[in-house]
Write an enzyme that holds these catalytic residues in place. Structure first.
Site, PDB file in Angstrom:
ATOM      1  N   ASP A 225       0.856  -1.202   0.000  1.00 45.12           N
ATOM      2  CA  ASP A 225       0.000   0.000   0.000  1.00 45.12           C
ATOM      3  C   ASP A 225       0.886   1.243   0.000  1.00 45.12           C
ATOM      4  O   ASP A 225       2.072   1.177   0.336  1.00 45.12           O
ATOM      5  CB  ASP A 225      -0.946   0.034   1.207  1.00 45.12           C
ATOM      6  CG  ASP A 225      -1.907   1.238   1.149  1.00 45.12           C
ATOM      7  OD1 ASP A 225      -2.427   1.526   0.055  1.00 45.12           O
ATOM      8  OD2 ASP A 225      -2.109   1.917   2.167  1.00 45.12           O
ATOM      9  N   SER A 226       0.277   2.371  -0.360  1.00 43.82           N
ATOM     10  CA  SER A 226       1.015   3.626  -0.320  1.00 43.82           C
ATOM     11  C   SER A 226       1.329   4.032   1.115  1.00 43.82           C
ATOM     12  O   SER A 226       2.166   4.899   1.338  1.00 43.82           O
ATOM     13  CB  SER A 226       0.170   4.725  -0.961  1.00 43.82           C
ATOM     14  OG  SER A 226      -1.017   4.900  -0.200  1.00 43.82           O
TER      15      SER A 226
ATOM     16  N   CYS B 147      -4.258  -1.354  -2.422  1.00 40.46           N
ATOM     17  CA  CYS B 147      -4.330   0.079  -2.663  1.00 40.46           C
ATOM     18  C   CYS B 147      -5.136   0.270  -3.942  1.00 40.46           C
ATOM     19  O   CYS B 147      -4.710  -0.168  -5.020  1.00 40.46           O
ATOM     20  CB  CYS B 147      -2.912   0.626  -2.845  1.00 40.46           C
ATOM     21  SG  CYS B 147      -2.850   2.363  -3.297  1.00 40.46           S
TER      22      CYS B 147
ATOM     23  N   GLU C 152      -3.357   9.372   7.706  1.00 44.03           N
ATOM     24  CA  GLU C 152      -1.913   9.131   7.856  1.00 44.03           C
ATOM     25  C   GLU C 152      -1.323  10.004   8.972  1.00 44.03           C
ATOM     26  O   GLU C 152      -0.416   9.601   9.677  1.00 44.03           O
ATOM     27  CB  GLU C 152      -1.167   9.408   6.537  1.00 44.03           C
ATOM     28  CG  GLU C 152      -1.443   8.396   5.435  1.00 44.03           C
ATOM     29  CD  GLU C 152      -0.640   7.096   5.562  1.00 44.03           C
ATOM     30  OE1 GLU C 152       0.487   7.104   6.094  1.00 44.03           O
ATOM     31  OE2 GLU C 152      -1.167   6.044   5.127  1.00 44.03           O
TER      32      GLU C 152
ATOM     33  N   CYS D 217     -11.154   2.827  -1.109  1.00 44.19           N
ATOM     34  CA  CYS D 217      -9.786   3.156  -0.709  1.00 44.19           C
ATOM     35  C   CYS D 217      -9.534   2.365   0.562  1.00 44.19           C
ATOM     36  O   CYS D 217     -10.381   2.369   1.467  1.00 44.19           O
ATOM     37  CB  CYS D 217      -9.652   4.656  -0.443  1.00 44.19           C
ATOM     38  SG  CYS D 217      -8.089   5.107   0.350  1.00 44.19           S
TER      39      CYS D 217
ATOM     40  N   HIS E 161      -7.775   2.884   3.016  1.00 46.38           N
ATOM     41  CA  HIS E 161      -7.717   3.653   4.263  1.00 46.38           C
ATOM     42  C   HIS E 161      -9.113   3.825   4.881  1.00 46.38           C
ATOM     43  O   HIS E 161      -9.234   4.032   6.085  1.00 46.38           O
ATOM     44  CB  HIS E 161      -7.160   5.060   4.000  1.00 46.38           C
ATOM     45  CG  HIS E 161      -5.674   5.126   3.837  1.00 46.38           C
ATOM     46  ND1 HIS E 161      -5.024   4.606   2.752  1.00 46.38           N
ATOM     47  CD2 HIS E 161      -4.705   5.664   4.631  1.00 46.38           C
ATOM     48  CE1 HIS E 161      -3.710   4.837   2.868  1.00 46.38           C
ATOM     49  NE2 HIS E 161      -3.510   5.471   4.005  1.00 46.38           N
TER      50      HIS E 161
HETATM   51  N1  DGL Z   1      -4.998   3.297   0.411  1.00 49.02           N
HETATM   52  C1  DGL Z   1      -4.922   3.694  -0.922  1.00 49.02           C
HETATM   53  C2  DGL Z   1      -6.126   3.327  -1.755  1.00 49.02           C
HETATM   54  O1  DGL Z   1      -6.719   2.301  -1.487  1.00 49.02           O
HETATM   55  C3  DGL Z   1      -4.226   4.907  -1.374  1.00 49.02           C
HETATM   56  C4  DGL Z   1      -4.401   6.170  -0.730  1.00 49.02           C
HETATM   57  C5  DGL Z   1      -3.422   7.213  -1.222  1.00 49.02           C
HETATM   58  O2  DGL Z   1      -2.222   7.003  -1.098  1.00 49.02           O
HETATM   59  O3  DGL Z   1      -3.893   8.244  -1.712  1.00 49.02           O
HETATM   60  O4  DGL Z   1      -6.489   4.019  -2.670  1.00 49.02           O
END
Ligand code: DGL
Length: 270
Positions: free
Chosen positions: A7-8, A70, A162, A194, A196
């Site tokens: 993931d990012s 991600c 984050e 997403c 997150h």
């Molecule tokens: N968690 C990520 C996603 O599912 C990326 C969020 C990001 O880095 O902008 O899109």
């Protein structure tokens, strides 16, 4: 027999948590590109370069199969990786398909033509890059007809998560839900597109109301991965230990991850 989770940043931990509960004997190696998060405001080339670098690091940790936990990387880079970049003995899977299969009530590998499904009005909450890629709508169109998708780019939510700023994240989620409801007042289903966002699931559900079914990826991806590994046991790589790797500050990332998952997590420098 390790499997990689990319993931990012911290969002993929929601997927890591679900897959490790579903497959307790598989060592997972997690890679968080915290030094470069968020991806959602980057362009497709940039996301491709960062994602491929992270996936290569997971190969070096003995993971032949990597899950892009991600949506932004899945939307902006996965197809290009699969078409032009991936060696024959490696696999990279994204997180869109299990979600769309659940929404359209399909089983894995059901490649029959698109058909009408029960839900007609779907709200999609995702990062700006995922929304502008239209990858979700494209995958959905392969499987379902007559579904109206209204997408809301949720700027700022990943940064707030984050940063550990829950109050800001909650306020942003409420305002993104209101913005979407102005365009689609009564969605039947909402996709948290997403990884997150499951950390904010209750806030999304409260803002949307109890009649809206909220689809979250983590448990759906866990089921799909268990099924995939049953059918492709050879894709369990040679790595033997679970690890958490980050491009960010290992101590800071460990503290935030421990707070998110409510168990001690120790990241190492990638
Ligand atoms: N968690 C990520 C996603 O599912 C990326 C969020 C990001 O880095 O902008 O899109």
């Amino acid at each position: 027999m390790a499997v990689g989770i990319f993931d990012s940043g911290l969002g993929g931990l929601t997927v890591l948590d679900a897959v490790s509960k579903r497959l307790p004997d598989v060592p997972f190696v997690y890679f968080g590109d915290n030094a470069h998060t968020p991806y959602g405001v980057r362009d497709a080339d940039d996301i491709f370069e960062l994602t491929t670098a992270g996936v290569e690091r997971l190969w070096n940790a003995g993971c032949d199969l990597v899950i892009l936990a991600c949506n932004t990387a899945s939307a902006a880079a996965l197809r290009r990786m699969q078409e032009k970049w991936l060696p024959e003995d490696k696999r990279v899977l994204g997180v869109f398909v299990p979600l769309i299969e659940a929404l359209t009530e399909r089983k894995w590998g059901d490649n029959s033509p698109p058909r009408e499904v029960a839900v007609k009005h779907v709200a999609l909450f995702a990062t700006p890059a995922t929304v502008s890629s239209r990858a979700f709508q494209r995958e959905l169109a392969f499987r379902a007809i007559g579904v109206d998708v209204e997408a809301q780019p949720c700027g700022g939510v990943v940064d707030a998560i984050e940063e550990g700023d829950e109050i800001l994240a909650e306020a942003l989620v409420r305002s993104h839900v209101e913005a979407l409801q102005r365009r689609m007042p009564s969605p039947e289903a909402a996709i948290l597109g997403c990884t997150h966002y499951p950390l904010m699931e209750q806030v999304f559900q409260a803002a949307l109301g109890p009649e809206v079914r909220v689809f979250c990826q983590a448990s759906l991806v866990a089921e799909s991965l268990a099924d995939y590994l049953d059918r492709h046991p050879e894709m369990r790589g040679s790595g033997a230990e679970a690890q958490f790797l980050t491009t960010g500050n290992a101590q800071t990332v460990s503290n935030k991850a421990t707070q998110f998952l409510r168990r001690p997590i120790r990241f190492l420098a990638a």
